[in-house]
Design a protein around this motif. Structure first.
Motif, PDB file in Angstrom:
ATOM      1  N   THR A  53     -15.157   0.137 -12.175  1.00  0.00           N
ATOM      2  CA  THR A  53     -15.671  -0.094 -10.828  1.00  0.00           C
ATOM      3  C   THR A  53     -14.643  -0.892 -10.045  1.00  0.00           C
ATOM      4  N   MET A  54     -14.457  -0.540  -8.780  1.00  0.00           N
ATOM      5  CA  MET A  54     -13.473  -1.200  -7.918  1.00  0.00           C
ATOM      6  C   MET A  54     -14.182  -1.920  -6.777  1.00  0.00           C
ATOM      7  N   ALA A  55     -13.800  -3.166  -6.539  1.00  0.00           N
ATOM      8  CA  ALA A  55     -14.272  -3.917  -5.377  1.00  0.00           C
ATOM      9  C   ALA A  55     -13.040  -4.424  -4.643  1.00  0.00           C
ATOM     10  N   GLU A  56     -12.872  -4.011  -3.398  1.00  0.00           N
ATOM     11  CA  GLU A  56     -11.628  -4.280  -2.677  1.00  0.00           C
ATOM     12  C   GLU A  56     -11.897  -4.989  -1.352  1.00  0.00           C
ATOM     13  N   LEU A  57     -10.995  -5.899  -1.002  1.00  0.00           N
ATOM     14  CA  LEU A  57     -10.988  -6.539   0.311  1.00  0.00           C
ATOM     15  C   LEU A  57      -9.580  -6.402   0.865  1.00  0.00           C
ATOM     16  N   ALA A  58      -9.453  -5.804   2.056  1.00  0.00           N
ATOM     17  CA  ALA A  58      -8.122  -5.519   2.610  1.00  0.00           C
ATOM     18  C   ALA A  58      -8.067  -5.865   4.092  1.00  0.00           C
ATOM     19  N   LEU A  59      -6.901  -6.333   4.512  1.00  0.00           N
ATOM     20  CA  LEU A  59      -6.594  -6.553   5.921  1.00  0.00           C
ATOM     21  C   LEU A  59      -5.608  -5.469   6.337  1.00  0.00           C
ATOM     22  N   LEU A  60      -6.010  -4.649   7.320  1.00  0.00           N
ATOM     23  CA  LEU A  60      -5.255  -3.456   7.674  1.00  0.00           C
ATOM     24  C   LEU A  60      -4.880  -3.460   9.145  1.00  0.00           C
ATOM     25  N   CYS A  61      -3.777  -2.790   9.442  1.00  0.00           N
ATOM     26  CA  CYS A  61      -3.327  -2.645  10.832  1.00  0.00           C
ATOM     27  C   CYS A  61      -3.203  -1.160  11.160  1.00  0.00           C
ATOM     28  N   GLU A  62      -3.901  -0.722  12.202  1.00  0.00           N
ATOM     29  CA  GLU A  62      -3.762   0.646  12.704  1.00  0.00           C
ATOM     30  C   GLU A  62      -2.760   0.646  13.864  1.00  0.00           C
ATOM     31  N   ILE A  63      -1.899   1.642  13.874  1.00  0.00           N
ATOM     32  CA  ILE A  63      -0.908   1.813  14.942  1.00  0.00           C
ATOM     33  C   ILE A  63      -1.063   3.216  15.510  1.00  0.00           C
ATOM     34  N   TYR A  64      -1.159   3.313  16.840  1.00  0.00           N
ATOM     35  CA  TYR A  64      -1.338   4.594  17.508  1.00  0.00           C
ATOM     36  C   TYR A  64      -0.017   5.006  18.158  1.00  0.00           C
ATOM     37  N   PRO A  65       0.799   5.795  17.465  1.00  0.00           N
ATOM     38  CA  PRO A  65       2.165   6.070  17.933  1.00  0.00           C
ATOM     39  C   PRO A  65       2.220   6.821  19.256  1.00  0.00           C
ATOM     40  N   LEU A  66       1.266   7.727  19.543  1.00  0.00           N
ATOM     41  CA  LEU A  66       1.320   8.485  20.796  1.00  0.00           C
ATOM     42  C   LEU A  66       1.100   7.578  21.994  1.00  0.00           C
ATOM     43  N   MET A  67       0.226   6.595  21.855  1.00  0.00           N
ATOM     44  CA  MET A  67      -0.018   5.664  22.955  1.00  0.00           C
ATOM     45  C   MET A  67       1.146   4.694  23.118  1.00  0.00           C
ATOM     46  N   ILE A 117      -1.620   3.590   9.273  1.00  0.00           N
ATOM     47  CA  ILE A 117      -2.335   2.401   8.832  1.00  0.00           C
ATOM     48  C   ILE A 117      -1.658   1.805   7.595  1.00  0.00           C
ATOM     49  N   ALA A 118      -1.582   0.486   7.559  1.00  0.00           N
ATOM     50  CA  ALA A 118      -0.980  -0.220   6.421  1.00  0.00           C
ATOM     51  C   ALA A 118      -1.544  -1.633   6.382  1.00  0.00           C
ATOM     52  N   ASN A 140     -17.039   5.865  17.398  1.00  0.00           N
ATOM     53  CA  ASN A 140     -15.764   6.417  16.951  1.00  0.00           C
ATOM     54  C   ASN A 140     -15.918   6.966  15.536  1.00  0.00           C
ATOM     55  N   LEU A 141     -15.333   8.113  15.298  1.00  0.00           N
ATOM     56  CA  LEU A 141     -15.297   8.708  13.965  1.00  0.00           C
ATOM     57  C   LEU A 141     -13.849   8.809  13.518  1.00  0.00           C
ATOM     58  N   ARG A 142     -13.605   8.585  12.231  1.00  0.00           N
ATOM     59  CA  ARG A 142     -12.255   8.667  11.692  1.00  0.00           C
ATOM     60  C   ARG A 142     -12.258   9.465  10.385  1.00  0.00           C
ATOM     61  N   PHE A 143     -11.173  10.193  10.181  1.00  0.00           N
ATOM     62  CA  PHE A 143     -10.867  10.731   8.863  1.00  0.00           C
ATOM     63  C   PHE A 143      -9.579  10.062   8.417  1.00  0.00           C
ATOM     64  N   GLU A 144      -9.594   9.471   7.225  1.00  0.00           N
ATOM     65  CA  GLU A 144      -8.485   8.606   6.809  1.00  0.00           C
ATOM     66  C   GLU A 144      -8.130   8.827   5.343  1.00  0.00           C
ATOM     67  N   ILE A 145      -6.833   8.875   5.076  1.00  0.00           N
ATOM     68  CA  ILE A 145      -6.312   8.926   3.711  1.00  0.00           C
ATOM     69  C   ILE A 145      -5.483   7.667   3.495  1.00  0.00           C
ATOM     70  N   LEU A 146      -5.827   6.906   2.459  1.00  0.00           N
ATOM     71  CA  LEU A 146      -5.183   5.613   2.232  1.00  0.00           C
ATOM     72  C   LEU A 146      -4.755   5.508   0.773  1.00  0.00           C
ATOM     73  N   TYR A 147      -3.471   5.324   0.568  1.00  0.00           N
ATOM     74  CA  TYR A 147      -2.877   5.229  -0.775  1.00  0.00           C
ATOM     75  C   TYR A 147      -2.559   3.766  -1.060  1.00  0.00           C
ATOM     76  N   ARG A 148      -2.893   3.295  -2.276  1.00  0.00           N
ATOM     77  CA  ARG A 148      -2.646   1.890  -2.635  1.00  0.00           C
ATOM     78  C   ARG A 148      -1.591   1.779  -3.726  1.00  0.00           C
ATOM     79  N   PHE A 149      -0.508   1.110  -3.419  1.00  0.00           N
ATOM     80  CA  PHE A 149       0.404   0.626  -4.451  1.00  0.00           C
ATOM     81  C   PHE A 149      -0.208  -0.657  -4.999  1.00  0.00           C
ATOM     82  N   THR A 150      -0.176  -0.843  -6.306  1.00  0.00           N
ATOM     83  CA  THR A 150      -0.841  -2.007  -6.886  1.00  0.00           C
ATOM     84  C   THR A 150       0.136  -2.879  -7.672  1.00  0.00           C
TER      85      THR A 150
END
Length: 305
Positions: free
Chosen positions: A125-139, A155-156, A217-227
Protein backbone atom coordinates in the motif's frame (compact mmCIF):
# COMPACT_ATOMS: atom_id res chain seq x y z
CA UNK A 1 -15.06 16.85 -53.06
CA UNK A 2 -15.85 20.54 -52.69
CA UNK A 3 -18.63 19.65 -50.25
CA UNK A 4 -16.20 17.58 -48.15
CA UNK A 5 -13.65 20.43 -48.21
CA UNK A 6 -16.30 22.93 -47.12
CA UNK A 7 -17.48 20.65 -44.33
CA UNK A 8 -13.92 20.29 -43.02
CA UNK A 9 -13.54 24.09 -42.97
CA UNK A 10 -16.78 24.51 -40.99
CA UNK A 11 -15.84 21.79 -38.50
CA UNK A 12 -12.36 23.29 -38.12
CA UNK A 13 -13.76 26.75 -37.41
CA UNK A 14 -16.20 25.37 -34.84
CA UNK A 15 -13.40 23.43 -33.15
CA UNK A 16 -11.23 26.55 -32.94
CA UNK A 17 -14.11 28.53 -31.46
CA UNK A 18 -14.60 25.83 -28.83
CA UNK A 19 -10.93 25.78 -27.87
CA UNK A 20 -10.45 29.53 -27.87
CA UNK A 21 -12.16 32.66 -26.61
CA UNK A 22 -12.92 31.42 -23.13
CA UNK A 23 -12.41 34.89 -21.68
CA UNK A 24 -13.23 35.55 -18.04
CA UNK A 25 -14.64 38.98 -17.28
CA UNK A 26 -15.17 41.27 -14.34
CA UNK A 27 -18.64 41.03 -12.84
CA UNK A 28 -19.63 44.53 -11.76
CA UNK A 29 -17.29 45.52 -8.95
CA UNK A 30 -16.04 41.96 -8.61
CA UNK A 31 -12.85 41.19 -10.48
CA UNK A 32 -11.28 37.79 -10.84
CA UNK A 33 -8.35 37.40 -8.43
CA UNK A 34 -4.83 36.87 -9.72
CA UNK A 35 -4.64 33.71 -7.64
CA UNK A 36 -7.34 31.10 -8.17
CA UNK A 37 -7.75 28.26 -5.69
CA UNK A 38 -8.97 24.78 -6.54
CA UNK A 39 -10.12 21.89 -4.35
CA UNK A 40 -10.35 18.49 -5.95
CA UNK A 41 -9.82 14.78 -6.07
CA UNK A 42 -8.46 12.16 -8.43
CA UNK A 43 -8.91 8.48 -9.23
CA UNK A 44 -7.03 6.17 -11.53
CA UNK A 45 -4.46 3.42 -11.82
CA UNK A 46 -0.86 3.02 -10.68
CA UNK A 47 1.94 0.67 -11.67
CA UNK A 48 5.65 0.29 -11.02
CA UNK A 49 9.05 -0.66 -12.37
CA UNK A 50 10.95 -2.77 -9.85
CA UNK A 51 13.25 -5.78 -9.79
CA UNK A 52 10.28 -8.15 -9.76
CA UNK A 53 8.30 -9.03 -12.86
CA UNK A 54 8.96 -7.56 -16.30
CA UNK A 55 8.39 -8.89 -19.79
CA UNK A 56 9.68 -12.08 -21.31
CA UNK A 57 13.21 -11.75 -22.63
CA UNK A 58 16.01 -9.54 -21.40
CA UNK A 59 15.09 -6.73 -19.06
CA UNK A 60 14.19 -3.51 -20.86
CA UNK A 61 14.11 0.13 -19.84
CA UNK A 62 11.20 2.27 -18.79
CA UNK A 63 7.75 1.44 -20.17
CA UNK A 64 9.02 -1.42 -22.35
CA UNK A 65 9.31 -3.63 -19.25
CA UNK A 66 6.07 -2.72 -17.48
CA UNK A 67 3.57 -5.47 -16.70
CA UNK A 68 0.35 -3.66 -17.57
CA UNK A 69 -1.78 -6.42 -16.04
CA UNK A 70 -0.36 -5.52 -12.62
CA UNK A 71 -2.10 -2.13 -12.50
CA UNK A 72 -3.70 -1.28 -9.18
CA UNK A 73 -6.07 1.45 -7.96
CA UNK A 74 -5.09 4.89 -6.68
CA UNK A 75 -6.82 8.04 -5.53
CA UNK A 76 -5.96 11.44 -4.09
CA UNK A 77 -7.22 14.78 -2.85
CA UNK A 78 -5.50 18.07 -3.61
CA UNK A 79 -5.55 21.82 -3.20
CA UNK A 80 -3.89 24.12 -5.72
CA UNK A 81 -3.37 27.79 -6.42
CA UNK A 82 -3.05 29.05 -10.02
CA UNK A 83 -1.38 32.37 -10.79
CA UNK A 84 -2.50 34.17 -13.96
CA UNK A 85 -3.20 30.82 -15.65
CA UNK A 86 0.58 30.40 -16.05
CA UNK A 87 1.71 28.43 -13.00
CA UNK A 88 -0.03 26.39 -10.33
CA UNK A 89 1.29 25.14 -7.01
CA UNK A 90 -0.44 22.00 -5.77
CA UNK A 91 -0.37 20.01 -2.53
CA UNK A 92 -1.64 16.47 -3.08
CA UNK A 93 -2.20 13.53 -0.72
CA UNK A 94 -2.76 10.15 -2.30
CA UNK A 95 -3.35 6.47 -1.56
CA UNK A 96 -2.78 3.49 -3.79
CA UNK A 97 -1.38 0.02 -4.16
CA UNK A 98 1.48 -1.58 -6.09
CA UNK A 99 2.17 -5.22 -6.88
CA UNK A 100 4.47 -7.39 -8.93
CA UNK A 101 5.16 -11.03 -9.65
CA UNK A 102 7.92 -13.01 -11.34
CA UNK A 103 5.28 -15.40 -12.69
CA UNK A 104 3.89 -12.79 -15.09
CA UNK A 105 6.45 -13.41 -17.90
CA UNK A 106 5.55 -17.10 -17.77
CA UNK A 107 7.64 -20.24 -17.94
CA UNK A 108 9.77 -20.05 -21.08
CA UNK A 109 13.23 -20.95 -22.28
CA UNK A 110 14.34 -17.36 -22.78
CA UNK A 111 16.40 -15.09 -20.57
CA UNK A 112 13.34 -14.35 -18.40
CA UNK A 113 13.24 -17.97 -17.19
CA UNK A 114 15.56 -17.16 -14.28
CA UNK A 115 13.08 -14.54 -13.09
CA UNK A 116 10.26 -17.06 -13.35
CA UNK A 117 12.23 -19.58 -11.30
CA UNK A 118 13.10 -16.88 -8.75
CA UNK A 119 9.35 -16.70 -8.07
CA UNK A 120 9.28 -13.51 -5.99
CA UNK A 121 6.06 -11.58 -5.46
CA UNK A 122 5.11 -8.45 -3.56
CA UNK A 123 2.28 -6.09 -2.73
CA UNK A 124 2.41 -2.75 -0.95
CA UNK A 125 0.00 0.00 0.00
CA UNK A 126 1.27 3.48 -0.89
CA UNK A 127 0.54 6.71 0.97
CA UNK A 128 2.04 9.78 -0.68
CA UNK A 129 2.28 13.50 0.05
CA UNK A 130 3.68 15.68 -2.75
CA UNK A 131 4.20 19.35 -3.54
CA UNK A 132 3.79 19.87 -7.29
CA UNK A 133 4.14 22.70 -9.77
CA UNK A 134 2.06 22.89 -12.96
CA UNK A 135 3.43 24.95 -15.86
CA UNK A 136 1.28 25.96 -18.83
CA UNK A 137 3.76 26.41 -21.71
CA UNK A 138 1.25 27.76 -24.29
CA UNK A 139 0.21 30.59 -21.99
CA UNK A 140 3.83 31.38 -21.08
CA UNK A 141 4.99 31.61 -24.71
CA UNK A 142 1.99 33.75 -25.71
CA UNK A 143 0.79 35.99 -22.88
CA UNK A 144 -1.87 37.56 -25.15
CA UNK A 145 -3.39 34.17 -25.90
CA UNK A 146 -7.07 33.72 -25.02
CA UNK A 147 -7.86 31.06 -22.47
CA UNK A 148 -8.90 27.80 -24.07
CA UNK A 149 -11.04 24.89 -22.95
CA UNK A 150 -8.08 22.51 -23.29
CA UNK A 151 -4.78 23.52 -21.69
CA UNK A 152 -1.78 21.16 -21.78
CA UNK A 153 0.63 21.43 -18.88
CA UNK A 154 3.86 20.03 -17.51
CA UNK A 155 4.12 19.01 -13.87
CA UNK A 156 6.98 18.25 -11.47
CA UNK A 157 7.69 18.35 -7.77
CA UNK A 158 8.95 16.54 -4.69
CA UNK A 159 7.25 14.17 -2.32
CA UNK A 160 7.43 11.46 0.31
CA UNK A 161 5.65 8.15 0.44
CA UNK A 162 5.08 5.41 3.00
CA UNK A 163 5.23 1.80 1.86
CA UNK A 164 5.14 -1.68 3.40
CA UNK A 165 6.21 -4.49 1.03
CA UNK A 166 4.42 -7.74 1.81
CA UNK A 167 4.24 -11.28 0.42
CA UNK A 168 1.34 -13.74 0.35
CA UNK A 169 2.08 -16.97 2.19
CA UNK A 170 -0.28 -19.53 3.73
CA UNK A 171 -3.28 -17.30 3.00
CA UNK A 172 -1.93 -14.29 4.92
CA UNK A 173 0.07 -11.20 4.03
CA UNK A 174 3.53 -11.22 5.62
CA UNK A 175 5.50 -8.02 6.25
CA UNK A 176 8.86 -8.35 4.47
CA UNK A 177 10.76 -5.41 5.96
CA UNK A 178 10.90 -7.01 9.41
CA UNK A 179 12.33 -10.25 7.96
CA UNK A 180 15.53 -8.66 6.53
CA UNK A 181 15.40 -11.01 3.54
CA UNK A 182 18.68 -9.67 2.10
CA UNK A 183 20.45 -9.34 5.44
CA UNK A 184 19.74 -5.64 5.86
CA UNK A 185 21.43 -4.61 9.08
CA UNK A 186 23.28 -7.91 9.58
CA UNK A 187 26.95 -7.37 10.42
CA UNK A 188 27.92 -10.01 7.83
CA UNK A 189 26.51 -7.69 5.14
CA UNK A 190 27.68 -4.19 6.10
CA UNK A 191 26.77 -2.74 2.70
CA UNK A 192 23.13 -3.82 3.08
CA UNK A 193 21.44 -1.19 5.20
CA UNK A 194 17.96 -1.46 6.74
CA UNK A 195 15.32 0.44 4.83
CA UNK A 196 12.65 2.45 6.56
CA UNK A 197 8.92 2.81 5.89
CA UNK A 198 9.26 6.26 4.26
CA UNK A 199 11.21 7.30 1.15
CA UNK A 200 11.38 10.35 -1.09
CA UNK A 201 10.20 10.66 -4.66
CA UNK A 202 10.51 13.14 -7.53
CA UNK A 203 7.31 13.19 -9.60
CA UNK A 204 7.49 14.41 -13.22
CA UNK A 205 4.83 14.24 -15.90
CA UNK A 206 2.31 15.97 -18.11
CA UNK A 207 -1.41 16.45 -18.42
CA UNK A 208 -4.21 18.31 -20.08
CA UNK A 209 -6.81 20.45 -18.29
CA UNK A 210 -10.37 20.84 -19.52
CA UNK A 211 -12.48 23.82 -18.46
CA UNK A 212 -15.84 22.17 -17.87
CA UNK A 213 -17.90 25.26 -17.19
CA UNK A 214 -16.11 27.93 -15.22
CA UNK A 215 -16.39 26.42 -11.76
CA UNK A 216 -15.20 22.91 -12.67
CA UNK A 217 -11.83 21.82 -14.07
CA UNK A 218 -11.10 18.31 -15.29
CA UNK A 219 -7.61 16.92 -15.85
CA UNK A 220 -6.05 13.83 -17.33
CA UNK A 221 -2.56 13.38 -15.90
CA UNK A 222 0.34 10.94 -16.14
CA UNK A 223 2.90 11.25 -13.35
CA UNK A 224 6.10 9.21 -13.08
CA UNK A 225 8.01 9.02 -9.76
CA UNK A 226 11.73 8.55 -9.43
CA UNK A 227 12.31 7.25 -5.90
CA UNK A 228 15.07 7.12 -3.33
CA UNK A 229 14.66 3.41 -2.61
CA UNK A 230 15.31 0.07 -4.29
CA UNK A 231 13.12 -1.79 -1.81
CA UNK A 232 9.57 -1.10 -3.01
CA UNK A 233 9.48 -4.83 -3.75
CA UNK A 234 11.92 -5.92 -0.99
CA UNK A 235 14.38 -7.11 -3.67
CA UNK A 236 17.58 -5.21 -4.36
CA UNK A 237 20.86 -7.11 -4.37
CA UNK A 238 21.83 -10.70 -3.41
CA UNK A 239 20.72 -13.82 -1.61
CA UNK A 240 22.27 -14.39 1.81
CA UNK A 241 23.14 -17.49 3.78
CA UNK A 242 19.77 -18.50 5.35
CA UNK A 243 21.57 -19.72 8.47
CA UNK A 244 22.00 -16.06 9.43
CA UNK A 245 18.27 -15.57 9.87
CA UNK A 246 18.44 -17.77 12.96
CA UNK A 247 21.09 -15.51 14.51
CA UNK A 248 19.12 -12.29 14.25
CA UNK A 249 15.42 -13.29 14.16
CA UNK A 250 13.06 -15.26 16.33
CA UNK A 251 12.47 -18.90 15.32
CA UNK A 252 9.11 -18.03 13.74
CA UNK A 253 10.54 -15.06 11.84
CA UNK A 254 13.59 -17.06 10.78
CA UNK A 255 11.36 -19.70 9.20
CA UNK A 256 9.33 -17.08 7.35
CA UNK A 257 12.46 -15.25 6.17
CA UNK A 258 14.01 -18.44 4.81
CA UNK A 259 10.88 -19.26 2.82
CA UNK A 260 10.26 -15.76 1.48
CA UNK A 261 13.86 -14.81 0.71
CA UNK A 262 14.18 -17.73 -1.73
CA UNK A 263 10.92 -19.04 -3.19
CA UNK A 264 12.40 -21.01 -6.09
CA UNK A 265 11.54 -24.33 -4.39
CA UNK A 266 7.86 -23.54 -4.93
CA UNK A 267 8.50 -23.87 -8.68
CA UNK A 268 11.22 -26.56 -8.70
CA UNK A 269 11.12 -28.68 -5.53
CA UNK A 270 14.46 -28.64 -3.76
CA UNK A 271 15.86 -25.72 -5.77
CA UNK A 272 17.84 -23.07 -3.84
CA UNK A 273 20.16 -20.16 -4.53
CA UNK A 274 23.65 -19.93 -3.10
CA UNK A 275 24.70 -17.05 -0.88
CA UNK A 276 25.67 -13.99 -2.96
CA UNK A 277 23.73 -15.12 -6.03
CA UNK A 278 21.99 -12.15 -7.64
CA UNK A 279 18.50 -11.53 -6.30
CA UNK A 280 17.98 -8.04 -7.72
CA UNK A 281 19.73 -5.17 -9.46
CA UNK A 282 20.99 -2.52 -6.99
CA UNK A 283 22.13 -0.28 -9.86
CA UNK A 284 18.55 0.82 -10.59
CA UNK A 285 16.21 2.26 -7.99
CA UNK A 286 12.54 1.42 -8.13
CA UNK A 287 9.97 3.73 -9.69
CA UNK A 288 6.20 3.99 -9.95
CA UNK A 289 3.68 6.04 -11.90
CA UNK A 290 0.01 6.97 -12.00
CA UNK A 291 -2.57 7.70 -14.70
CA UNK A 292 -5.44 9.66 -13.18
CA UNK A 293 -8.55 11.65 -13.93
CA UNK A 294 -8.88 14.71 -11.73
CA UNK A 295 -11.86 16.94 -10.97
CA UNK A 296 -11.73 20.20 -9.03
CA UNK A 297 -13.91 23.10 -7.98
CA UNK A 298 -12.54 26.56 -8.80
CA UNK A 299 -12.98 29.19 -6.08
CA UNK A 300 -13.33 32.88 -6.85
CA UNK A 301 -13.85 32.67 -10.62
CA UNK A 302 -16.33 35.13 -12.16
CA UNK A 303 -18.51 35.15 -15.28
CA UNK A 304 -17.26 33.57 -18.48
CA UNK A 305 -17.98 35.09 -21.88
Amino acid sequence: MKCLYGSCLVIGQLFCQILCCQVYLSDGNKTEPELLWELGGAAGAMNCLTDIGGHAGAGKKFIKDINWNQEQWCGSIFISATWHYLFALQLEAGLGRLSGSDLVPGNNTGSARNRYLRNLKFNTTMAELALLCEIYPLMITDRDRDLSLLSPYLIAGVGFFKYTPRAWLNNVWVDLRSLHTEGEGFKEYPSSKPYGPVAWCVPVGAGIKYDAGGLINLRFEILYRFTGTDYLDDASSRYIDPVLFGRYLSPAQSLLASRLADRSAEIVPGATHAANDLRGNPANRDAYFTCTLKASIVLGRVQRK
